[in-house]
Design an enzyme around this catalytic site. Structure first.
Site, PDB file in Angstrom:
ATOM      1  N   ARG A 155      23.627  -1.448 -14.780  1.00 55.51           N
ATOM      2  CA  ARG A 155      24.556  -0.396 -14.326  1.00 55.51           C
ATOM      3  C   ARG A 155      25.794  -0.966 -13.645  1.00 55.51           C
ATOM      4  NH1 ARG A 155      22.187   5.023 -14.081  1.00 55.51           N
ATOM      5  NH2 ARG A 155      21.171   5.023 -16.093  1.00 55.51           N
ATOM      6  N   ARG A 196      29.029   4.378 -11.025  1.00 54.57           N
ATOM      7  CA  ARG A 196      29.684   5.216 -10.012  1.00 54.57           C
ATOM      8  C   ARG A 196      30.007   4.546  -8.689  1.00 54.57           C
ATOM      9  NH1 ARG A 196      25.281   9.702 -10.810  1.00 54.57           N
ATOM     10  NH2 ARG A 196      24.240   7.770 -11.355  1.00 54.57           N
ATOM     11  N   ARG A 206      35.953   8.382 -15.445  1.00 54.36           N
ATOM     12  CA  ARG A 206      35.070   9.485 -15.813  1.00 54.36           C
ATOM     13  C   ARG A 206      35.755  10.831 -15.599  1.00 54.36           C
ATOM     14  NH1 ARG A 206      29.397  11.269 -13.257  1.00 54.36           N
ATOM     15  NH2 ARG A 206      30.863  11.938 -11.677  1.00 54.36           N
ATOM     16  N   ASP A 248      24.657   4.876 -23.402  1.00 55.17           N
ATOM     17  CA  ASP A 248      23.415   5.351 -22.782  1.00 55.17           C
ATOM     18  C   ASP A 248      22.274   5.175 -23.766  1.00 55.17           C
ATOM     19  OD1 ASP A 248      22.758   6.885 -20.138  1.00 55.17           O
ATOM     20  OD2 ASP A 248      21.420   7.677 -21.678  1.00 55.17           O
ATOM     21  N   TYR A 260      11.757  11.273 -22.540  1.00 53.36           N
ATOM     22  CA  TYR A 260      12.860  12.227 -22.363  1.00 53.36           C
ATOM     23  C   TYR A 260      12.828  13.319 -23.432  1.00 53.36           C
ATOM     24  CZ  TYR A 260      14.983   9.305 -18.778  1.00 53.36           C
ATOM     25  OH  TYR A 260      15.217   8.609 -17.628  1.00 53.36           O
TER      26      TYR A 260
HETATM   27  O1  CP3 Z   1      24.290  -1.046 -17.274  1.00 54.50           O
HETATM   28  C1  CP3 Z   1      25.425  -0.642 -17.627  1.00 54.50           C
HETATM   29  O2  CP3 Z   1      26.451  -0.750 -16.919  1.00 54.50           O
HETATM   30  C2  CP3 Z   1      25.539  -0.072 -19.003  1.00 54.50           C
HETATM   31  C3  CP3 Z   1      25.518   1.343 -19.090  1.00 54.50           C
HETATM   32  C4  CP3 Z   1      24.207   2.096 -19.015  1.00 54.50           C
HETATM   33  C5  CP3 Z   1      24.165   3.441 -18.599  1.00 54.50           C
HETATM   34  N1  CP3 Z   1      22.899   3.921 -18.807  1.00 54.50           N
HETATM   35  C6  CP3 Z   1      25.299   4.205 -18.083  1.00 54.50           C
HETATM   36  C7  CP3 Z   1      25.048   5.430 -17.320  1.00 54.50           C
HETATM   37  C8  CP3 Z   1      22.907   1.732 -19.393  1.00 54.50           C
HETATM   38  C9  CP3 Z   1      22.377   0.388 -19.851  1.00 54.50           C
HETATM   39  C10 CP3 Z   1      22.097   2.910 -19.274  1.00 54.50           C
HETATM   40  C11 CP3 Z   1      20.675   2.943 -19.629  1.00 54.50           C
HETATM   41  C12 CP3 Z   1      19.873   4.129 -19.285  1.00 54.50           C
HETATM   42  N2  CP3 Z   1      20.221   5.437 -19.371  1.00 54.50           N
HETATM   43  C13 CP3 Z   1      18.521   4.078 -18.896  1.00 54.50           C
HETATM   44  C14 CP3 Z   1      17.705   2.831 -18.799  1.00 54.50           C
HETATM   45  C15 CP3 Z   1      18.079   2.024 -17.628  1.00 54.50           C
HETATM   46  C16 CP3 Z   1      17.581   2.540 -16.358  1.00 54.50           C
HETATM   47  O3  CP3 Z   1      18.426   2.909 -15.502  1.00 54.50           O
HETATM   48  O4  CP3 Z   1      16.362   2.537 -16.179  1.00 54.50           O
HETATM   49  C17 CP3 Z   1      18.077   5.388 -18.683  1.00 54.50           C
HETATM   50  C18 CP3 Z   1      16.721   5.812 -18.209  1.00 54.50           C
HETATM   51  C19 CP3 Z   1      19.164   6.250 -18.999  1.00 54.50           C
HETATM   52  C20 CP3 Z   1      19.163   7.733 -18.985  1.00 54.50           C
HETATM   53  C21 CP3 Z   1      20.127   8.228 -18.008  1.00 54.50           C
HETATM   54  N3  CP3 Z   1      21.492   8.183 -18.169  1.00 54.50           N
HETATM   55  C22 CP3 Z   1      19.858   8.814 -16.763  1.00 54.50           C
HETATM   56  C23 CP3 Z   1      18.474   9.031 -16.189  1.00 54.50           C
HETATM   57  C24 CP3 Z   1      21.091   9.108 -16.178  1.00 54.50           C
HETATM   58  C25 CP3 Z   1      21.356   9.807 -14.882  1.00 54.50           C
HETATM   59  C26 CP3 Z   1      21.007   8.838 -13.835  1.00 54.50           C
HETATM   60  C27 CP3 Z   1      21.824   8.975 -12.608  1.00 54.50           C
HETATM   61  O5  CP3 Z   1      21.861   7.942 -11.912  1.00 54.50           O
HETATM   62  O6  CP3 Z   1      22.394  10.040 -12.355  1.00 54.50           O
HETATM   63  C28 CP3 Z   1      22.097   8.673 -17.051  1.00 54.50           C
HETATM   64  C29 CP3 Z   1      23.551   8.744 -16.819  1.00 54.50           C
HETATM   65  C30 CP3 Z   1      24.283   7.449 -16.741  1.00 54.50           C
HETATM   66  N4  CP3 Z   1      24.172   6.438 -17.651  1.00 54.50           N
HETATM   67  C31 CP3 Z   1      25.258   7.075 -15.770  1.00 54.50           C
HETATM   68  C32 CP3 Z   1      25.747   5.816 -16.136  1.00 54.50           C
HETATM   69  C33 CP3 Z   1      26.835   5.033 -15.478  1.00 54.50           C
HETATM   70  C34 CP3 Z   1      25.710   7.956 -14.619  1.00 54.50           C
HETATM   71  C35 CP3 Z   1      26.571   8.981 -15.253  1.00 54.50           C
HETATM   72  C36 CP3 Z   1      27.663   9.484 -14.393  1.00 54.50           C
HETATM   73  O7  CP3 Z   1      27.410  10.474 -13.710  1.00 54.50           O
HETATM   74  O8  CP3 Z   1      28.785   8.919 -14.460  1.00 54.50           O
END
Ligand code: CP3
Length: 353
Positions: A26, A30, A39, A76, A153
């Protein structure tokens, strides 16, 4: 184009490096004000993912600020179920949601197979654009979710605290569960191979929810599908091995089995002592991790001390990629990330250890 910083790929191949390479799950997210601004311009998170220029812009943001040794594609894991027609959306503060859920064997049977190169063309366009933008500065990591993690999911229709429906599904309807996981494994393989063809130089499989399973269930419903994917990946591209990192959160109990999957590197969450993990696995594969992301809330001195403790625990010799044990959280002070990255490089420099 030559790769000017190949520390990550060297460490993943268990070859010596000048300093331990570091990146962060990540890392584009944010906690960075510039990410929040991008964003806002995109409107929402999925628009950011679907627009290759914007996805490229946010991928580069952490590399412009810090001395990271790798970029990770901004996207994602849930793009695959979205492309299968499940209707992904993000509602504010609630995380991901799906309009359709998988509840019956018929739902699984009617799930379409996808052609990732075209159905997820926006991801491949982002990968090529990022490679061009990186211009050899650091390698690009592609990624996907594990079949089991994607299935949770799709069955739940959102995130979950107890995964009641996903677990009920595999216990009550194991055959339909396996069919779903087979379909997902095929899609993930095609998706990662398309990312590799578009320019990804390493890949990571995120098995975020593998650790909620019992040992027999993990060995039946998660690991075999990841093993199959690893074995079906393109092994070499542009004259280099394309390494694969397997990250099962809470997978500490199954390190040996994960390391024997054919992957090049095992990602560790923060609950595991990295030195103990190394002595259990030996030097068969590289290890990635594993600082508790919450340490980034502590003071710079504590961050440096924790980095040092992990480097010492890993010990000497190659095969360590520094990372957090899970993704960085949004409230972290960006200045602390600089302390973290610089500490990894400084404290691991050859001669110091
Ligand atoms: O690592 C990186 O910088 C690459 C980008 C990346 C994102 N999601 C961006 C993102 C990667 C590798 C993921 C993987 C991902 N997505 C996983 C596996 C990794 C982990 O965290 O265990 C999972 C379970 C997801 C599903 C997902 N996407 C969730 C549960 C959420 C919400 C989580 C939260 O923190 O609110 C997302 C959204 C998401 N994916 C964000 C980002 C930067 C936040 C979105 C935002 O509001 O800008």
């Amino acid at each position: 184009m030559t790769l000017r910083n190949d520390r990550l790929l060297r460490a993943l191949a268990c070859k010596p490096v000048d300093v331990t390479p570091v990146w962060m799950m990540r890392q584009a997210g944010r906690y960075l004000p510039e990410y929040r601004a991008s964003r806002k311009r995109a409107g929402d998170f999925m628009n950011l993912c679907r627009n290759p220029q914007l996805a490229c812009e946010v991928t580069m943001q952490p590399l412009d600020r810090y001395a990271f040794d790798a970029a990770i594609l901004f996207s994602d894991i849930l793009t695959i179920p979205d492309a299968m027609g499940q209707g992904l959306y993000f509602s504010a503060g609630e995380g991901p949601r799906f309009r359709k859920t998988i509840r019956t064997a018929a739902d699984v049977e009617s799930l379409p197979s996808i052609d990732p190169a075209s159905d997820l063309g926006y991801v491949m366009d982002a990968v090529s654009l990022i490679r061009r933008e990186l211009n050899g500065r650091a390698p690009l990591i592609g990624f996907a979710g594990s079949p089991w993690t994607l299935a949770t999911y799709m069955i739940e229709g959102s995130g979950s605290k107890d995964f009641r429906r996903a677990k009920q599904f595999i216990y009550d309807q194991p055959e339909a569960g396996h069919l779903l996981l087979r379909k997902l494994a095929e899609a993930v393989t095609g998706y990662l191979n398309a990312q590799i063809r578009a320019g990804a130089q390493a890949v990571q499989i995120f098995d975020t929810w593998g650790g909620i399973l019992s040992t027999p269930a993990y060995l039946e419903f998660s690991l075999p599908y990841m093993r199959q994917i690893v074995n079906d990946l393109i092994g070499e591209r542009e004259g280099r091995t394309v390494p694969c990192i397997l990250f099962t959160k809470q997978g500490g109990l199954w390190l040996k089995e994960i390391a024997a999957s054919g992957c090049h590197c095992v990602g560790l969450d923060w609950t595991m002592d990295i030195g103990r993990a190394r002595s259990r696995i030996g030097n068969l594969v590289a290890l990635q991790g594993n600082m508790d992301p919450s340490v980034l809330y502590a003071s710079p001195d504590v961050i440096r001390r924790e980095v040092d403790a992990i480097l010492r625990s890993f010990g000497s010799g190659p095969g360590h990629v520094f990372n957090l044990g899970h993704g960085i959280t949004p409230q972290v002070d960006p200045d602390n990330v600089a302390v973290f990255v610089d500490a990894v490089h400084e404290l691991s420099a050859t001669g110091r250890r």
